[in-house]
Design a protein around this motif. Structure first.
Motif, short mmCIF file in Angstrom:
data_model
loop_
_atom_site.label_atom_id
_atom_site.label_comp_id
_atom_site.label_asym_id
_atom_site.label_seq_id
_atom_site.Cartn_x
_atom_site.Cartn_y
_atom_site.Cartn_z
N PRO A 67 61.81 69.68 8.51
CA PRO A 67 61.42 69.85 9.93
C PRO A 67 62.64 69.11 10.72
N ASN A 68 62.74 69.87 11.83
CA ASN A 68 63.90 69.70 12.57
C ASN A 68 63.46 69.93 13.96
N ALA A 69 64.41 69.83 14.99
CA ALA A 69 64.39 69.92 16.46
C ALA A 69 63.76 71.23 16.80
N TRP A 70 63.69 72.16 16.11
CA TRP A 70 63.61 73.71 16.26
C TRP A 70 62.24 74.24 15.50
N ASP A 79 61.93 82.33 12.58
CA ASP A 79 62.31 81.10 13.11
C ASP A 79 63.63 80.32 12.61
N PHE A 80 63.87 80.74 11.13
CA PHE A 80 65.02 80.15 10.80
C PHE A 80 66.10 80.97 11.11
N ALA A 81 66.05 82.15 11.80
CA ALA A 81 67.29 82.81 12.23
C ALA A 81 67.48 82.55 13.70
N ASP A 85 72.21 77.41 18.79
CA ASP A 85 72.38 77.88 20.28
C ASP A 85 71.33 79.15 20.57
N ALA A 86 70.78 79.79 19.34
CA ALA A 86 69.70 80.59 19.74
C ALA A 86 68.60 80.19 20.87
N ARG A 87 68.31 78.95 20.82
CA ARG A 87 67.52 78.54 21.73
C ARG A 87 67.95 78.68 23.19
N TRP A 88 69.17 78.13 23.23
CA TRP A 88 69.86 78.26 24.51
C TRP A 88 69.64 79.84 25.14
N TYR A 89 70.09 80.73 24.39
CA TYR A 89 69.72 82.09 24.86
C TYR A 89 68.06 82.46 25.27
N ARG A 415 71.95 75.61 7.99
CA ARG A 415 70.69 74.82 7.84
C ARG A 415 70.86 73.46 8.30
N VAL A 416 69.57 72.82 8.79
CA VAL A 416 69.76 71.52 9.81
C VAL A 416 69.40 70.37 8.81
N ASP A 417 70.34 69.45 8.54
CA ASP A 417 69.91 68.29 7.88
C ASP A 417 69.67 66.90 8.98
N ASP A 418 68.57 66.56 8.96
CA ASP A 418 68.17 65.40 9.65
C ASP A 418 69.07 65.47 11.03
N TYR A 419 69.54 64.50 11.48
CA TYR A 419 70.37 64.43 12.82
C TYR A 419 71.88 65.15 12.44
#
Length: 424
Positions: A67-70, A79-81, A85-89, A415-419
């Motif tokens: 689980p992560n911020a996104w 979701d993984f793709a 920065d995809a969220r900024w777009y 891949r997102v690891d913790d912070y």
């Protein structure tokens, strides 16, 4: 007694036996069939195969994503793709840009949407109007633009390389370590398309058509200023060699005009940010917000960020700061030497001008951190030099190396690891 003419012993030829046709058998071999395919079919198959391979790797890595911020744990492909920065777009596509720049607790401009150019989110948002969910539309635009870039790259490489080498350059482009970005929710592949078109037009000396391409590029990804320098180098080269390669006055004026227009396009977005927010350095300060996590808030001094980064990374690894700064100097020298290697010189002066221009641009303003590999990706025409050797062991080794590095990039950077402070 006369023999029965219908009997076998009467001299009839008997059943006809066809001799095997070696030419037909050869044409049925997969290798020959592949060679007979049109170039665009080959590029299409290469690009599709590369994207399938990347999708498999991304899905496999997503199974280990926590689980992560996104997203939640083990997200689906879309979701993984659409991490990072995809969220900024997506924010830009849905809500546009802020009129007031956000401030941090210490009064500096914080991270905000103005760091991202509008053409990619605008195109993605247009697809949502016909019913596609944002995350799917973002991937569709990226994949389609990457395919277009692969096609144009093949045409560009074909100006300098034999057919098999041009195609292998496309193979390397499609499976490059950061090639997954061409099917994630980022603007890179759209920028690749405009860059490949611009270089092809420059090589073919179709200067006037550069104007619409430069406009699109300037509002997709940074790089127009570097291309303005490329045009300046192109002008000097053609003027210097005008006796053996005529450079009519009309073409000189067109190159100058397009070069000035490209330089203006490179400054257009900072000027727009100033006009909307009322802050002259709004764009620059916005970009600096991203590097403040490493070195704190500092002013932009051209040609210092790489040395700052070298010192920071050396200190972070318990090495003296001078070691990192010396490594940067050696890297700069190695890059200059690379531009004069025989395999690179085969790509012509204009591609080398671009590599030099973009390298100088990054050296002037970019702070090296975890996104360095992605930021370096507009140097992708260098794959033409890597495609020159023809030995099978070399080519298969390069393919294997690129695929392994691609997986490591997805697993270690995307891949997102913790912070995670190492964005792609």
């Amino acid at each position: 007694m006369s023999a029965d003419p219908a009997s076998p012993g009467a001299g009839s030829p008997g059943p006809t036996v066809r001799e095997p046709d070696p030419l037909r058998a050869t044409r049925r071999s997969p290798r020959v069939r592949w060679r007979l395919l049109p170039w665009w079919v080959k590029v299409t198959l290469v690009y599709a195969g590369a994207r399938v391979l990347t999708t498999i790797m991304a899905i496999e890595v997503a199974r280990t994503q926590g689980p992560n911020a996104w997203t939640g744990a083990k997200p689906g492909y879309l979701d993984f793709a659409n991490l990072w920065d995809a969220r900024w777009y997506e924010i830009i596509g849905i809500g546009g840009y802020p009129r007031e720049l956000p401030l941090t607790d210490d009064g500096h401009i914080g991270e905000n949407a103005w760091a991202f150019l509008p053409l990619y989110p605008g195109t993605t948002e247009a697809l949502t109007l016909v019913g596609l969910p944002w995350k799917l539309a973002a991937v569709v635009v990226a994949v389609a633009a990457g395919y277009g870039a692969a096609l144009v790259l093949h045409r560009l490489m074909s100006r300098f390389l034999e057919p098999d080498r041009a195609l292998f350059a496309v193979v390397l482009f499609c499976i490059a370590p950061v090639s997954p970005i061409m099917q994630f929710g980022y603007a890179e592949s759209l920028g690749f398309l405009w860059l490949a078109l611009a270089l092809l037009l420059l090589v073919d000396r179709r200067y006037g058509w550069l104007v619409p391409v430069v406009i699109a590029w300037a509002f997709t990804r940074p790089g127009a200023l570097a291309f303005a320098l490329t045009l300046a180098m192109h002008f000097v080269w053609r003027w210097w060699h005008r006796e053996r390669d005529p450079f009519p006055v009309r073409e000189r004026l067109v190159v100058i005009g397009v070069g000035l227009f490209t330089a203006f396009a490179g400054f257009a977005w900072p000027l727009i940010v100033w006009g909307v927010t009322g802050q002259f350095d709004g764009y620059t300060e916005t970009e600096l917000a991203w590097r403040s996590a490493y070195i704190g808030q500092q002013e932009l001094l051209p040609f210092t960020p790489w040395f700052q980064g070298g010192a920071w990374w050396a200190t972070w690894n318990d090495l003296p700061a001078w070691f990192g700064m010396a490594a940067v100097a050696l890297l700069a020298v190695a890059f200059g030497v690379m531009l004069f290697l025989p395999a690179v010189k085969r790509l012509g002066v204009d591609i080398r001008f671009w590599l030099a221009s973009y390298g100088l641009y990054l050296f002037a303003v970019f702070f090296p951190q975890s996104s360095t590999f992605r930021i370096l990706s507009p140097m992708f025409p260098i794959v033409g030099a890597l495609a020159v050797p023809r030995s099978r062991w070399y080519r298969w080794s390069m393919v294997l190396l690129f695929v392994v590095l691609q997986y490591l990039w997805i697993a270690g950077v995307w891949r997102v690891d913790d912070y995670d402070w190492t964005p792609p």
